[in-house]
Design a protein around this motif. Sequence first.
Motif: not given
Length: 227
Positions: A211-219
């Motif tokens: 839900x954000x411009x980041x790949x590092x959201x492990x859920x």
Amino acid sequence: MRQSIFLATAAASVAAATSKCNVPSVDVPACPAVGTVRYSKSVPDKKDFPETRVELCYTDTSLAITFKAFNETNFYFDPKQGTNGDIWQYEVMEAFIYKGTDDPQTYLEFEVNPNNVTYQAFVYNPSKDRSEGAPFDHAFISDPAADGFTAQTTLDKAKETWVSAVKIPLGLFNVDKGKAKGTKWRMNFFRTTVSPETYPDQGLGAWSVPDKASFHISKYFGNVNFV
């Protein structure tokens, strides 16, 4: 007191439930059969993104991944970059890999670019979403070839495709030889697009779109089952 305990427990349950999100799943067979992931949505707005496929299977000792990029027009990379360089600044296809079913705080980040240069590091992300001010670190794998990593990349500029076939040793995840069947994993797959004209502003695509411009959201890591 009992009511207070009940309310506290209910609140904790609601908080835990809201931290979860619906994620995709894929079954991965033993090679040569494959399980296939397809995606064509951007991060985080889910707009159209160039089609990307990932084919997965396992051997006695390795996870085999074939990345396939379609509608590729730039094949953009920095030829000066080598192993574990900042290839993510240009065009790459990526896999984030964790053995287990939790939302991980430590996982392997693997990348490959159109020049067949690879990046491989274990990420330490205890906030699980790269929160501002939280620790965020990488432990690089310094000699991937000696450790059993392989990569072979083929470009077809006329057909606007590039394919990278890679192998990642299962021993990195404490999977003994021949014991991969039945294991459960969390993974996500990503692609970046950019051209000389638009650099450094990248397009971002994902299998399970955060839900954000980041790949590092492990859920948001999907569920992967070795069958």
